[in-house]
Scaffold this active site. Structure first.
Site, PDB file in Angstrom:
ATOM      1  N   HIS A   1       9.211  47.553  65.288  1.00 16.45           N
ATOM      2  CA  HIS A   1      10.172  48.508  64.825  1.00 16.45           C
ATOM      3  C   HIS A   1      11.285  49.065  66.084  1.00 16.45           C
ATOM      4  CE1 HIS A   1       8.222  48.584  61.137  1.00 16.45           C
ATOM      5  NE2 HIS A   1       9.602  48.619  60.460  1.00 16.45           N
TER       6      HIS A   1
ATOM      7  N   ARG B   1      17.283  54.382  52.077  1.00 13.89           N
ATOM      8  CA  ARG B   1      15.685  54.229  51.911  1.00 13.89           C
ATOM      9  C   ARG B   1      14.731  55.141  52.096  1.00 13.89           C
ATOM     10  NH1 ARG B   1      12.823  49.387  55.654  1.00 13.89           N
ATOM     11  NH2 ARG B   1      12.560  51.141  56.958  1.00 13.89           N
TER      12      ARG B   1
ATOM     13  N   GLU C   1       9.636  42.758  50.300  1.00 16.17           N
ATOM     14  CA  GLU C   1       9.022  42.503  51.731  1.00 16.17           C
ATOM     15  C   GLU C   1       7.677  42.243  51.745  1.00 16.17           C
ATOM     16  OE1 GLU C   1      10.061  45.703  54.446  1.00 16.17           O
ATOM     17  OE2 GLU C   1       9.677  47.309  52.693  1.00 16.17           O
TER      18      GLU C   1
ATOM     19  N   ASN D   1      11.624  40.965  57.896  1.00 18.45           N
ATOM     20  CA  ASN D   1      10.630  41.425  59.025  1.00 18.45           C
ATOM     21  C   ASN D   1       9.117  41.451  58.516  1.00 18.45           C
ATOM     22  OD1 ASN D   1      13.282  41.619  59.991  1.00 18.45           O
ATOM     23  ND2 ASN D   1      13.377  43.899  60.136  1.00 18.45           N
TER      24      ASN D   1
ATOM     25  N   ARG E   1       3.474  41.529  63.489  1.00 19.34           N
ATOM     26  CA  ARG E   1       4.743  41.536  64.118  1.00 19.34           C
ATOM     27  C   ARG E   1       4.608  42.536  65.523  1.00 19.34           C
ATOM     28  NH1 ARG E   1       8.367  45.399  59.912  1.00 19.34           N
ATOM     29  NH2 ARG E   1       9.898  45.496  61.633  1.00 19.34           N
TER      30      ARG E   1
ATOM     31  N   CYS F   1      18.296  42.645  54.147  1.00 18.29           N
ATOM     32  CA  CYS F   1      18.693  43.752  55.402  1.00 18.29           C
ATOM     33  C   CYS F   1      17.718  43.609  56.443  1.00 18.29           C
ATOM     34  CB  CYS F   1      18.270  44.961  54.759  1.00 18.29           C
ATOM     35  SG  CYS F   1      16.871  45.589  54.037  1.00 18.29           S
TER      36      CYS F   1
HETATM   37  C1  PEP Z   1      12.122  44.367  57.018  1.00 13.78           C
HETATM   38  O1  PEP Z   1      10.868  44.454  56.783  1.00 13.78           O
HETATM   39  O2  PEP Z   1      13.001  43.393  56.922  1.00 13.78           O
HETATM   40  C2  PEP Z   1      12.877  45.797  57.019  1.00 13.78           C
HETATM   41  C3  PEP Z   1      14.100  45.876  57.021  1.00 13.78           C
HETATM   42  O3  PEP Z   1      12.219  46.755  57.059  1.00 13.78           O
HETATM   43  P1  PEP Z   1      11.591  47.458  58.531  1.00 13.78           P
HETATM   44  O4  PEP Z   1      11.959  46.434  59.710  1.00 13.78           O
HETATM   45  O5  PEP Z   1      12.306  48.898  58.744  1.00 13.78           O
HETATM   46  O6  PEP Z   1      10.255  47.390  58.163  1.00 13.78           O
HETATM   47 MG    MG Z   2      10.010  46.516  56.328  1.00 11.22          MG
END
Ligand code: PEP
Ligand code: MG
Length: 516
Positions: free
Chosen positions: A190, A317, A411, A434, A445, A482
């Site tokens: 993040h 969100r 997700e 993501n 990640r 997104c």
């Molecule tokens: C994602 O997981 O793709 C997302 C947009 O949420 P975040 O990156 O804030 O976890």
């Molecule tokens: Mg996410």
């Protein structure tokens, strides 16, 4: 002049003096600290943390939360912990930060060996408390102007850290950070996403070893070539500063929304030509603060954001806290909780946010989106809370958009599995590539060791994405994306081909597409 190569998180050129992240700052003057001063600082920080915890007890929490706060206070009162910290300060002449870190690691390792599950469970509490004390020590440091760092605080710095922290970036603010260097971060954390969305040149340089020795040194980041220069010559600084990337990109006719973290971002995004806001990460405001933002504070931000969106869709969100987005005041006991699960575990905090969001919906075209939805039980519980909040507002004659649209982030593979059922419950989906990638491929990640296996275009991930788009369209609802895959300009026509109704990209990417 030393040159190191690395991986670019966000391209661009930046020059500034290195400021070492608080995470490692404790190593800087190891062995030379005045023990008396450090002990005083430790006791002061401990007292502040304890006072904060005691005042938290006055808040209207569940009994579970009280229990956690009480157990934190007990650890703080533990004489063994004190004597460990004081001993480290005396013998090693370290800063209080370092002593707390070492003492808590030792304390945690002893607890981990216990056969008693309850005692083992206190390990995360010890780490949390250690973070809180060190965070407080940092505040005491800046008040006392210690420890010294040879940077002119008025100038934007190059922030150097092992693991970049979202909280630190947000709290320091974009205007105070010229560039970011990390030794252990990943491109998909993040913190990296925040750096990209703020357009801060940032780079991961694994080969940098002793980062505390960089404090105050002049550093040049060349994010285009993926290099950093330590104490660069003036010629190279001028040469690099004059190089600019020429953007010629096309959005291939797809609707482009923007990912944002503040009301000001919304304004910028609309000015740069965004068709709407596809993801407002509301948790960033929670990370900026040292306490849960009040309903009024949140309302003002959401209202301003809605106004700034100028009649266009704005998807807010609900908080996606947990994991690498965990503020100290959250006192998070169960480290596996994140997104909607975490919200459902603290209904009062969740309700406060929903009230603020609904009230703001009278001022623009707000849509509400829930993160990390993975089961129908979560959907039922979420909708029930939303209905309760709506009823409460109606009772108080507070106006809000009665037909406000709600969406689910898709997700996790579990969400894709039940996408058909979810599509009946929501007005729209937004794919979070993501997280979907990390869970589908079982790659953390945040782990640089696993980074080579993290690929948002992996066929397994793309298959899940296609399934999601089909489920949405079969049910007649909208579906966007997104995650960072949407910001991959070279992949935009593929996303259009998959059938997405819109992509939601970071502002710097939006600028490249819209402001040619
Ligand atoms: C994602 O997981 O793709 C997302 C947009 O949420 P975040 O990156 O804030 O976890
Ligand atoms: Mg996410």
């Amino acid at each position: 002049m030393n040159v190191f190569e690395g991986k670019t998180i966000y391209p661009g050129t930046a020059v500034g003096r290195a400021s070492i992240s608080s995470f490692v700052r404790c190593n800087q003057t190891d062995g030379t600290q005045d023990a008396y001063t450090q002990k005083e600082r430790y006791f002061k920080a401990k007292e502040n943390v304890k006072n904060d915890l005691v005042s938290l007890c006055a808040t209207d929490f569940d009994s579970d939360v009280y229990d956690i706060i009480k157990s934190y206070i007990l650890i703080l009162e533990d004489e063994e912990f004190d004597s460990l910290v004081l001993n480290i300060i005396n013998v090693e002449k370290t800063s209080a930060e370092c002593a707390v870190k070492k003492a808590s690691e030792h304390f945690a390792s002893v607890l981990k060996k216990s056969g008693d599950a309850y005692i083992k469970g206190r390990v995360s509490d010890v780490y949390d408390l250690s973070d809180r004390i060190r965070e407080t020590l940092k505040e005491i440091s800046s008040a006392n102007n210690s420890p010294a760092e040879k940077t002119d605080t008025k100038e934007a710095v190059i922030l150097v850290s092992e693991y970049m922290s979202v909280t630190e970036i947000i709290k320091r603010g974009k205007e105070n950070i010229a560039g970011l260097i990390s030794t252990k971060n990943t491109l998909h954390s993040h913190a990296s996403i925040v750096a990209r969305s703020l357009g801060i040149p940032a780079i991961i340089v694994n080969d940098l070893k002793d980062i505390s020795s960089l404090a105050g040194k002049k550093i040049l980041i060349d994010g285009f070539e993926g290099k950093i220069y330590i104490e660069p010559s003036e010629e190279i600084v001028q040469e690099k500063k004059s190089e600019k990337e020429v953007y010629v990109h096309s959005a291939d006719g797809i609707t482009v929304y923007a990912n944002v973290t503040s009301a000001k971002d919304v304004d910028d995004a609309i000015k740069f030509g965004a068709d709407g806001i596809g993801l407002f990460r509301t948790e960033m405001f929670f990370l900026e603060n040292d306490y849960f933002p009040t309903e009024e504070e949140q309302f003002e931000i959401y209202k301003q954001a809605a106004i700034n969106a100028a009649g266009k869709d704005i998807v807010l969100r609900t908080i996606d806290l947990g994991d690498d987005k965990t503020p100290a005041y959250l006192n998070l006991k169960d480290k596996t909780l994140r997104g909607i699960k975490l919200c459902l575990s603290m209904p009062e905090i969740f309700k406060t946010q929903l009230k603020a969001l609904l009230r703001a919906s009278s001022f623009g075209n707000i849509l509400v989106m829930f993160p990390m939805i993975s089961s129908m039980d979560e959907v039922i519980a979420t909708k029930q809370i939303l209905d309760e909040v709506k009823a409460e507002l109606r009772n108080k004659n507070i106006t809000f958009n009665e037909s406000i649209k709600i969406g689910a982030m898709i997700e996790t593979p579990e969400a894709v599995e039940i996408a058909k059922a979810l599509a009946k419950e929501f007005d729209f989906f937004s794919v979070g590539s993501n997280d979907l990638t990390q869970y589908a491929l079982n790659v953390d990640r945040l782990s640089s060791a696993e980074e080579k296996n993290y690929n948002q275009k992996d066929p397994k991930v793309l298959a899940l994405i296609e399934k999601t788009v089909k489920a949405a369209h079969n049910a007649g609802i909208t579906v966007g994306i997104c995650g960072e895959l949407a910001s991959d300009i070279s992949f935009m026509s593929n996303l259009k081909g998959i059938g997405f109704d819109y992509v939601s990209v970071s502002i710097p990417v939006l600028e490249k597409i819209k402001c040619k």
